[in-house]
Motif scaffolding. Structure first.
Motif, mmCIF file in Angstrom:
data_model
loop_
_atom_site.group_PDB
_atom_site.id
_atom_site.type_symbol
_atom_site.label_atom_id
_atom_site.label_comp_id
_atom_site.label_asym_id
_atom_site.label_seq_id
_atom_site.Cartn_x
_atom_site.Cartn_y
_atom_site.Cartn_z
ATOM 1 N N ARG A 1 0.655 -1.719 0.316
ATOM 2 C CA ARG A 1 -0.396 0.102 0.046
ATOM 3 C C ARG A 1 1.219 1.269 0.125
ATOM 4 N NH1 ARG A 1 -2.356 3.438 4.017
ATOM 5 N NH2 ARG A 1 -0.200 2.355 4.879
ATOM 6 N N GLN A 2 0.474 1.971 -0.100
ATOM 7 C CA GLN A 2 1.190 3.546 -0.474
ATOM 8 C C GLN A 2 1.140 3.988 0.817
ATOM 9 O OE1 GLN A 2 0.303 6.656 -3.616
ATOM 10 N NE2 GLN A 2 1.943 7.316 -3.635
ATOM 11 N N LYS A 3 2.406 4.604 0.906
ATOM 12 C CA LYS A 3 1.979 5.712 2.605
ATOM 13 C C LYS A 3 1.155 6.410 2.391
ATOM 14 C CE LYS A 3 5.138 2.238 5.164
ATOM 15 N NZ LYS A 3 6.030 1.963 5.601
ATOM 16 N N THR A 4 1.061 7.014 3.684
ATOM 17 C CA THR A 4 0.419 8.315 3.409
ATOM 18 C C THR A 4 0.888 9.416 4.482
ATOM 19 O OG1 THR A 4 -1.531 7.478 2.988
ATOM 20 C CG2 THR A 4 -1.192 9.862 3.701
ATOM 21 N N VAL A 5 1.796 10.316 4.426
ATOM 22 C CA VAL A 5 1.847 11.638 4.721
ATOM 23 C C VAL A 5 0.368 13.014 4.835
ATOM 24 C CG1 VAL A 5 3.951 13.275 5.043
ATOM 25 C CG2 VAL A 5 3.899 11.294 4.166
ATOM 26 N N ILE B 1 0.674 12.806 -0.686
ATOM 27 C CA ILE B 1 0.094 13.934 0.103
ATOM 28 C C ILE B 1 -0.909 14.648 0.764
ATOM 29 C CG2 ILE B 1 1.554 16.109 0.696
ATOM 30 C CD1 ILE B 1 3.281 14.200 -0.012
ATOM 31 N N VAL B 2 -1.797 14.274 1.600
ATOM 32 C CA VAL B 2 -2.607 14.901 2.341
ATOM 33 C C VAL B 2 -2.224 15.837 2.902
ATOM 34 C CG1 VAL B 2 -4.439 13.520 2.181
ATOM 35 C CG2 VAL B 2 -3.837 13.072 3.829
ATOM 36 N N THR B 3 -3.535 17.520 2.887
ATOM 37 C CA THR B 3 -3.659 18.527 3.833
ATOM 38 C C THR B 3 -4.262 19.015 4.282
ATOM 39 O OG1 THR B 3 -3.532 20.226 1.555
ATOM 40 C CG2 THR B 3 -1.710 19.277 2.562
ATOM 41 N N VAL C 1 2.226 12.066 10.891
ATOM 42 C CA VAL C 1 1.396 13.532 10.765
ATOM 43 C C VAL C 1 2.231 14.511 10.975
ATOM 44 C CG1 VAL C 1 -0.247 14.838 11.501
ATOM 45 C CG2 VAL C 1 -0.556 12.431 11.361
ATOM 46 N N LEU C 2 2.435 15.677 9.602
ATOM 47 C CA LEU C 2 3.127 16.313 9.642
ATOM 48 C C LEU C 2 3.052 17.528 10.657
ATOM 49 C CD1 LEU C 2 6.129 17.634 10.098
ATOM 50 C CD2 LEU C 2 6.251 17.528 7.205
ATOM 51 N N ILE D 1 4.464 10.759 14.816
ATOM 52 C CA ILE D 1 3.902 11.948 14.806
ATOM 53 C C ILE D 1 5.005 12.867 14.701
ATOM 54 C CG2 ILE D 1 2.183 13.466 16.134
ATOM 55 C CD1 ILE D 1 1.168 11.188 17.179
ATOM 56 N N VAL D 2 5.121 13.836 13.555
ATOM 57 C CA VAL D 2 6.203 14.680 13.883
ATOM 58 C C VAL D 2 5.902 16.409 13.388
ATOM 59 C CG1 VAL D 2 8.359 15.698 12.590
ATOM 60 C CG2 VAL D 2 7.370 13.388 12.638
ATOM 61 N N ALA D 3 6.404 17.253 14.740
ATOM 62 C CA ALA D 3 6.160 18.618 14.341
ATOM 63 C C ALA D 3 7.698 19.714 13.813
ATOM 64 C CB ALA D 3 5.853 18.551 15.614
#
Ligand code: ADP
Length: 434
Positions: A4-8, A32-34, A53-54, A82-84
């Motif tokens: 599966r394609q990974k999602t950010v 990429i989703v925003t 999650v960025l 989870i990255v800030a």
């Protein structure tokens, strides 16, 4: 097997920065989703369950730490990265972030050039936090205090905003009531003058003999009547909302009241070729209610049944005793009402269908009004201790499923009850009428 394609998921309030982040990851293997706000990001995350999650730390609704905590309590995100994204975050800020469940920080000023490398790093399980357990426990305490402090400030802020809204709502109601009152006085004079013109001896003959003049005078008095009924509707709904409604309970023969209401619609029913089914003999002899208010309710329901039923249809009005209640039904063969609107139409100013097509007529097909009629009906029925609702299979202007409005009224209500509706549409304290 294809993996599966990974999602950010990027959550960033600043439009330019969001685009920049997205652009930096263009060539990456990730989808990429925003989102631009934390709550929106939470919804997207819960729906898509992204692998990473960025998020920006300073978001306008929840901050990045609160967002991370919300995600971490959902088992589906226990292992997500989870990255800030931060700007010169201090050690203290970083520790608070780790305590909230953030895995790592990407520094805006130095790490954006190599963003895709960092995303790969966190995606493959990398973390920043080398915080010893004691440090982490202390950070968790600080984070909890910070969270509770923010929660308290938010609740206080919401409470004061809510008070301001209630004040504004009250002012608006008073304004509407005062305006309607002020308009009623000159309108009464206009009505009087228009009657004087109609009856003025030297004009009466002229009006009778000149068809065009007769039409003009007729149009004038019809418009005045309509205006009066709009003002009365506004005054009635404000009375209901401000609990200024007082029931004048008396025994009455409801079939007689109804017959009276129906009489006013006889010519409309004829013009619109609508068949009305109403058998006064089937109705209970006597109930106790406020006649004037009940008349308004019955009038509204009949007027609606006529308005929303095309020519050639039928309307039936039935009444029967059920226990200590009177059940009144208005059933029409009209266009019906969409299920999702069947509760909303009882709210003030709710108008179904296309407002542009409204003709503000009480009887023309599709004619509409202020959207106050049913709110008034509910206020009146509830002030008698009754209930009102609608049943319809949905709206369909071709198949005409029809609507059935049901009113349940106690045969002998206890004296003067405050309408329940007012509590649903924010009650105002009782005021002296004026
Ligand atoms: P209005 O003055 O616009 O008729 P009401 O409060 O009486 O306001 O009704 C609100 C809305 O409910 C109407 O605009 C209409 O869409 C819908 N409605 C009311 N009665 C009926 C009915 N008998 N059949 C279909 N729709 C109705």
């Amino acid at each position: 097997m294809e993996s599966r394609q990974k999602t950010v998921l990027i959550i960033q309030n600043n439009h330019e920065m969001r685009r920049r982040l997205e652009h930096s990851l263009l060539g990456s293997p990730y989808q990429i989703v925003t989102a631009s706000r934390a709550l929106e990001g939470l919804d997207v995350a819960r729906h898509l369950v992204p692998d990473m999650v960025l998020t920006d730390l300073d978001l306008p609704d929840l901050n990045g730490r609160e967002l991370a905590t919300m995600l971490r309590i959902d088992p589906r995100f226990r292992d997500s990265a989870i990255v800030a994204l931060c700007r010169n975050a201090s050690q203290d800020e970083r520790e608070l972030g780790f305590a909230a469940g953030i895995n790592g920080f990407i520094e805006e000023s130095t790490q954006l050039e190599t963003l895709s490398v960092w995303v790969d790093f966190y995606m493959s399980g990398g973390t920043d936090g080398i915080v010893d357990t004691e440090q982490l426990a202390a950070a968790q305490d600080r984070f909890l205090q910070d969270l509770l402090g923010r929660l308290e400030r938010r609740v206080r802020d919401l409470e004061s905003k809510n008070e301001a809204l209630e004040r504004a709502d009250k002012m608006k109601d008073s304004f509407i009531q005062l305006t309607a009152h002020e308009l009623r006085t000159p309108l009464t004079l206009i009505t009087g003058y228009s009657r004087l013109i109609e009856d003025y001896p030297s004009l009466r003959g002229l009006i009778q003999s000149d068809q065009e003049l007769r039409q003009l005078v007729g149009g004038l008095s019809e418009s005045i009547g309509r205006m009066q009924s709009i003002i009365e509707q506004i005054l009635t709904i404000t009375r209901i909302m401000t609990r200024q409604i007082e029931l004048n309970l008396r025994p009455l023969v409801i079939a007689k009241v109804l017959a009276n209401v129906i009489q006013q619609y006889e010519s409309a029913l004829r013009d619109r070729q609508l068949r009305l089914l109403f058998d006064p003999l089937q109705w209970p002899q006597q109930i106790i209610a406020d006649e004037a208010l009940l008349r308004i309710t019955l009038d509204n329901l009949l007027s609606n049944a006529i308005k929303y039923t095309p020519n050639g249809g039928h309307v039936s009005i039935q009444g029967r005793v059920e226990g200590n209640m009177l059940r009144i039904t208005f059933k029409d063969s009209g266009i019906g009402i969409a299920r999702e609107l069947q509760e909303q139409i009882f709210e003030r100013m709710h108008i179904g269908g296309n407002v542009d097509l409204h003709t503000t007529s009480k009887t023309a097909f599709g004619g509409g009004g202020l959207g106050l009629g049913l709110a008034i009906c509910r206020g009146i029925v509830e002030s008698h201790g009754g209930t009102i609702w609608v049943e319809s299979a949905g709206r369909d202007e071709e198949r005409l499923p029809g609507s059935e409005f049901i009113v349940m009224l106690p045969l002998a209500p206890r004296n003067v009850t405050a309408p329940v509706t007012t509590s649903r549409i924010k009650p105002l304290p009782a005021r002296s009428s004026g």
